[in-house]
Design an enzyme around this catalytic site. Structure first.
Site: not given
Length: 768
Positions: A9, A82, A84, A86, A304, A306, A351
């Site tokens: 991204e 990413d 997740d 999104e 990460y 989020r 995770h």
């Protein structure tokens, strides 16, 4: 030519990964989302199974063209967006675009996921690719469709019924309701008086205080002494009585470390400890995740950001325990690793909790390579992660009962006997009560103590506090409104729409926010209901986990929502924006009401436009009965056109203006700004003067404004910074650090304490 293409991204991430993967890989960035719903009605069609019409995002079209060109040359395509929902959806959109151009025939397309940008994590992800997880894509599609259907249907209704330019959202509206309901509680609050009685005593050179807790053998509750007369009677019964230690109770107490950061707790602590907004905290965390060049190549510094998980990878725990073992004394390392359990019912796809990619990358070693915000946030993440695997803190607590006639006073003390994790990190809380950590002397049962002072204190109950960004994030999480990754955007939207303002870092709803909330809670109560919102979020989580299909969820929502939209079309604007008053217009005798205009709510006549009587909502009828004659400023004329200067009244209070308005628009403050005598450090021509913001907060700015726009919130002093030589320092007062001289240049960070914090209690020594 490279035979493999990796798509991420972020362009900053792309540079780092290219170094890890070598010449066989081309690495390109999508620059975030590549497609979105077409921005018009019909982009989601409930009649056709909620079919969604997408279009390329214009600003990213050139990046998509670069990816298309690279795909033509590559054999293997890895989608590393990413980790997740999104990110999964962006990968799916890329595949859809490439498939529509017939570019994927004979090529391998796989999804790779890594939660930290380190060489080992990236190479391991490439070695273990997978297919795109359609369940995650469906959950993101459902969320986007829900938000679209709410926004594209409720917002136009707000335009018709209240005012153009307003918006409503599936999660922003319940968040606004939280703020408005808290404000209503504050407005409805009635303070209640109560008293307490205190004893000041000493033994040796140690002074201490105690509070009356029992009288005539009965425990005293908060309102046992509701007024001054009652406490005077109690005091009279206690005067001239001996004070004798009647009981001593000792206990050992432990305190465990907080779990490592999730997105929610990171945002809360960044607000409390660092004074950041949630949005700024998340932007800074993104930079730390994507990587910083520390002189040995760019490496991701945190995992990460989020995530709902509080778990740590086994190898991370091993490394942290190894660090503690070698950097601290033996008792700081627990016998076994500390384990934490998720409180969230459906922890999101990441995770792990947020942690440093290596605990051996200390904040101090990285400081030269980080911005001020990056260092502060990394330092906090690093310390919290280290502390979570350390031994509990230990305290000895003591409670002493002192008999004075028919009353028993209690004094409490606490001494830290082992710092444990507190040697590294202590979690902040919102609106915390001060713990009673008074310093006590060594006492024994039967000791007769001197009564230095016996006195009563008056108190009043306080309304619930307004939400800060930290406490709002906590409430959003507790109610299940949105997900942690959306909290920053929810708060930003409420501020950008001017539904709320920040006053002393607390949220206050504006007139617009209260009107919008009133409309939604009265007419769409189900959709701003906290339980309904949380249930819908859980359903989205179940779609992501494969336990539920997305279309039936959409159908159940749309059926009720659409029916309500149709029913509410007939609501009149007046029923929402006006409120009847039991008061007649002093001008024409018709009833007055509260109305809503461009500048908020005001009182106006129902006979408008025939009668134009209005007054400020907070102005009494008597104050508005006779219009004030303009107060003339004697001996002065307008510097622009020579007209008469008069005192006027505006939205933010009284000011001086030209009588020839609107031909001349000269204005100036009513009160002459207080001079500081400090030269402006920027233009070196003007002086810094004290001013008030529109919300009444003091600040200090150059008197040559608008030619010079230098300003600072803290009082300036004419002393150069010893660290960066900036011409001035400022005086900053905080509860945590006391009074300090600080440099107003944020990147400098110089601070020198000149007075300690005003603590209610002193640290405890020991008690036997």
């Amino acid at each position: 030519m490279p035979s493999s293409l990796l798509i991420v991204e972020s362009p900053s991430k792309a540079k780092t990964l290219k170094k890890y993967l070598g010449g066989d890989f081309e690495v390109l960035a999508s620059y975030g989302h590549v497609r979105d719903l077409v921005p018009k009605n019909g982009a989601v069609d409930p009649e056709k199974g909620f079919a969604m019409k997408y279009q390329l995002i214009a600003r990213n079209s050139k990046h998509v063209d670069a990816i298309v060109a690279a795909v033509r040359e590559a054999d293997n395509i890895y989608l590393a967006t990413d980790p997740d929902r999104e990110g999964e959806a962006i990968s799916w959109h890329l595949v859809e675009i490439l498939a529509s151009k017939k570019l994927l025939k004979g090529k391998t397309v796989q999804r790779v996921v890594f939660h930290e940008i380190t060489k080992n994590a990236v190479l391991d992800a490439i070695a273990h690719p997978r297919e795109i997880a359609q369940d995650l894509v469906d959950a993101q599609q459902a969320r986007r469709a829900l938000d679209y259907l709410v926004g594209f249907n409720l917002s136009p209704l707000l335009w018709k019924k209240i005012r153009r330019g307003l918006s409503a959202g599936r999660v922003q509206s319940p968040a606004l309701r939280l703020i408005c309901e808290r404000e209503n509680e504050i407005k409805a609050f009635t303070e209640q008086e109560y008293w307490s009685v205190h004893l000041d005593s000493h033994k040796g050179r140690t002074k201490f205080g105690a509070k009356l807790s029992q009288l005539d053998g009965a425990r005293l509750d908060q309102f046992a002494m509701p007024g001054e007369a009652v406490q005077a009677e109690v005091l009279a019964r206690l005067l001239d009585q001996p004070a004798v230690v009647s009981a001593i109770e000792k206990k050992k107490k432990t305190r465990n470390p907080a779990a490592p950061f999730t997105t929610s707790t990171l945002q809360q602590e960044a607000v409390r400890k660092l004074g950041m907004t949630t949005d700024r905290a998340m932007r800074t965390a993104q930079q730390l995740y994507e990587g910083v060049d520390s002189g040995q190549g760019t490496t991701g510094l945190i995992t990460y950001m989020r995530t709902d998980s509080v778990a740590l990878a086994a190898e991370a725990v091993t490394e942290i325990r190894h660090y503690i073992e070698h950097k601290f004394e033996g008792e700081f390392l627990p016998k076994n690793p500390v384990m934490f359990k998720n409180k969230a019912k459906n922890a999101q796809e990441a995770h792990e909790a947020i942690r440093p990619t290596s605990i051996y990358r200390s904040p101090e070693a990285l400081k030269p390579f980080l911005t001020t915000d990056q260092f502060k946030l990394y330092d906090m993440i690093w310390k919290r992660t280290l502390a979570c695997q350390m031994a509990p803190a230990k305290f000895d607590t003591t409670s002493v009962d002192i008999q004075v006639g028919p009353g028993v006073f209690r004094a409490s003390g606490q001494v830290q006997v082992f710092a444990g994790f507190l040697a590294v990190y202590e979690e902040d809380v919102d609106d915390a009560e001060d713990e009673d950590n008074a310093k006590l002397p060594v006492l024994a049962e039967g000791d007769v103590l001197p009564v230095d002072k016996l006195y009563g204190e008056q108190h009043f109950t306080q309304p619930p506090p307004r939400f800060s960004e930290a406490s709002l994030v906590k409430a959003l999480e507790e109610f299940g409104i949105g997900r942690p990754s959306t909290y920053a955007s929810i708060i930003s939207t409420l501020k950008d729409r001017e539904y709320v303002v920040l006053d002393k870092k607390r949220f206050v709803p504006t007139d617009t926010g209260e009107i919008v909330n009133k409309f939604l809670t009265e007419h769409f109560s189900q959709y701003v209901d906290y339980n309904f919102t949380a249930k819908l979020e859980n359903q989205l989580d179940e779609i992501a986990s494969g336990d539920r299909q997305w279309v039936p969820v959409m159908e159940a929502f749309w059926k009720g929502f659409h029916k309500q939209l149709v029913e509410k079309e007939g609501i009149s604007r007046e029923s929402i924006t006006t409120e009847a008053l039991d008061e007649a217009c002093p001008k024409c005798g018709k009833p007055l009401n509260i109305r809503f205009g461009k500048r908020g709510r005001f009182i106006g006549c129902t006979g408008y436009p025939e009668c134009d009587y209005t007054r400020d909502l907070h102005e009494s009828a008597e104050d508005a009965a006779e219009p004030e004659a303009p107060e003339i400023i004697e001996g002065r004329v307008c510097p622009k056109d020579g007209g008469q200067l008069v005192v006027k009244k505006g939205r933010y209070g009284k000011f001086i203006g030209c009588a020839n308005y609107p031909k001349c628009k000269h204005i100036e403050p009513l009160e002459k700004p207080k001079e500081t005598g400090v030269e402006c450090p920027e233009c070196k021509q003007g002086q810094l003067i004290e001013r008030k913001s529109r919300y009444g907060k003091l600040f200090y700015s150059c008197n040559r404004y608008p030619d010079c726009k230098y300003a600072t919130w803290n009082p300036p002093i004419a002393e150069p910074c010893p660290k960066c030589n900036w011409p001035i320092l400022t005086i900053k007062v905080t509860k945590r650090r006391g009074t300090e001289k600080v440099c107003p240049q944020k990147e400098c960070g110089y601070a020198e304490q000149i007075a300690p914090p005003e603590a209610k209690a002193e640290p405890v020594e020991s008690i036997e």
